[in-house]
Design a protein around this motif. Structure first.
Motif, PDB file in Angstrom:
ATOM      1  N   THR A  96       0.901  -1.307   0.105  1.00  0.00           N
ATOM      2  CA  THR A  96      -0.265  -0.032  -0.009  1.00  0.00           C
ATOM      3  C   THR A  96       0.763   1.311   0.070  1.00  0.00           C
ATOM      4  O   THR A  96       1.982   1.301   0.426  1.00  0.00           O
ATOM      5  N   THR A 126      -6.429   3.766   2.882  1.00  0.00           N
ATOM      6  CA  THR A 126      -5.405   2.947   3.470  1.00  0.00           C
ATOM      7  C   THR A 126      -5.217   1.502   2.707  1.00  0.00           C
ATOM      8  O   THR A 126      -4.285   0.927   2.792  1.00  0.00           O
ATOM      9  N   SER A 127      -6.110   1.190   1.418  1.00  0.00           N
ATOM     10  CA  SER A 127      -5.826  -0.127   0.986  1.00  0.00           C
ATOM     11  C   SER A 127      -5.327   0.042  -0.575  1.00  0.00           C
ATOM     12  O   SER A 127      -4.892  -0.787  -1.197  1.00  0.00           O
ATOM     13  N   THR A 129      -2.875   0.716  -3.331  1.00  0.00           N
ATOM     14  CA  THR A 129      -1.506   0.242  -3.738  1.00  0.00           C
ATOM     15  C   THR A 129      -0.740   1.166  -4.435  1.00  0.00           C
ATOM     16  O   THR A 129      -1.132   2.038  -5.187  1.00  0.00           O
TER      17      THR A 129
END
Length: 402
Positions: A96, A126-127, A129
């Motif tokens: 991430t 937050t997820s 990438t």
């Protein structure tokens, strides 16, 4: 249908973006309608320690792209590191961007910069990438009708380039040739979802290591073996995109290629031997900032690779100057070097991408929030660093567009 209506319909069709896939035709790059395309753009780094495109802690992607668009540029050379793909393939999946900042900048500073990135780019969370950050940049470029040229800048994510950085040559400390090819395949395949991806540079600035450490000799024979095998794999992964081949000595020379000269052992580069010959182009870099003679510069560039533009070349191919640049904090824009390139590259009708867009880097060679004096943008990416230098660049853009 009346003639004026028909002509308007044809004009609308041929002006449609993105008119892909592109291909090469002798010295030219052409779009799917057969119209010539000249690369006129800028480098946007994304291959350093964090391994996401720079500047997002200061501005939104849309804001940055709008600045590129305002100059009438049509392409971005977007750099990436093979390490990102190694993580995806070997180390449990992509990282991430939140964790990427923490890893590169430390827990405290990394979190602070991450929060700034999200504030400017609320589509991230937050997820999200690293590869998704590249997706977001490519999508915004497409939205504003700018093309993407991917460039494999490094294997290990870091500042480029030096003879002792372990990324110099096939088999160097961090330059695993098999993983390099795998990474190129991955990005070429992944890029199929980007409608504006037109090309990929197979490797940035191949160079001789300062110390012996590679099992493969630094010569044109090794270059040919490794580059052509990579090109085969990348073309199979995405046959629509053009493949840029770079030269030796920090990509300052491709001298044996235009004339099909001996690469050693009787091996020669023959464009006609490639099934995808219409998907190959050459790239060169030039940083002769101390030049005192434009005629000398012109002769050197021609002999080091730009002669491939000529009909007399055994391998007539497009040649793109994918890196050149100078300080934006003084009068370099008016010196022999910058003035010469501003003149001869448009005269040759050759494509180009200037180094560099970045006003600063997340981290460069251990220094966080590094100031980039060569950056077209100010430190906070809010506007142009030098209006005079940009005026000079705009003159080059306008000349190339003609």
């Amino acid at each position: 249908m009346r003639l004026p209506t028909l002509l308007l319909s044809i004009a609308a069709l041929t002006a449609a973006f993105p008119n892909t896939p592109f291909k090469t035709s002798k010295r030219n790059v052409v779009d799917s309608t057969g119209a010539n395309f000249t690369y006129i753009g800028v480098n946007w780094p994304g291959a350093a320690d964090v391994m996401i495109p720079e500047g997002l802690q200061y501005q939104s992607i849309a804001s940055i792209v709008s600045k590129i668009k305002s100059l009438k540029m049509n392409v971005v050379r977007l750099t990436f590191a093979i390490e990102m793909i190694d993580d995806i393939k070997d180390n449990g999946g992509d990282v991430t961007i939140q964790k990427a900042f923490t890893k590169a900048l430390g827990a405290s500073k990394g979190e602070t910069v991450w929060q700034q990135v999200v504030k400017n780019n609320p589509g991230f969370n937050t997820s999200t990438t690293r590869i998704q950050a590249f997706d977001a940049v490519a999508a915004e470029l497409a939205k504003q009708e700018i093309y993407v040229h991917l460039d494999n800048h490094m294997s290990k994510g870091a500042w480029c380039c030096g003879g002792g950085d372990g990324n110099t040559w096939f088999g160097d400390t961090y330059f695993n040739a098999d993983k390099w090819k795998r990474g190129l395949q991955y990005m070429a395949d992944h890029g199929k979802q980007w409608p504006n991806l037109i090309s990929i540079g197979l490797r940035n600035e191949l160079r001789k290591p300062d110390k012996a450490g590679s099992s493969l000799a630094y010569n044109w024979q090794t270059w040919y073996t490794q580059v052509t095998s990579a090109a085969d794999l990348v073309n199979a992964a995405n046959p629509d995109i053009i493949l840029f081949l770079s030269g030796l000595d920090y990509d300052t020379t491709l001298s044996p290629i235009p004339g099909a000269g001996d690469l050693g052992g009787g091996k020669k580069f023959q464009l006609s031997s490639f099934k995808y010959a219409n998907k190959l182009a050459l790239e060169l870099h030039n940083y002769q900032n101390s030049a005192t003679s434009c005629d000398s510069m012109k002769s050197g560039l021609y002999n080091n690779g730009f002669k491939a533009l000529d009909a007399s070349a055994a391998n007539q191919m497009p040649v793109i100057l994918t890196e050149f640049g100078f300080s934006q904090t003084d009068s370099s824009y008016n010196g022999v070097y910058a003035s010469c390139l501003r003149k001869i590259i448009p005269e040759w009708d050759a494509g180009w991408t200037v180094w560099v867009l970045a006003g600063s880097y997340y981290i460069r060679s251990g220094t966080q929030d590094f100031e980039e004096a060569w950056g077209l943008l100010k430190h906070d990416w809010s506007g142009w660093r030098s209006s005079a230098a940009i005026a000079g660049l705009q003159a080059m853009i306008d000349a190339s567009l003609k």
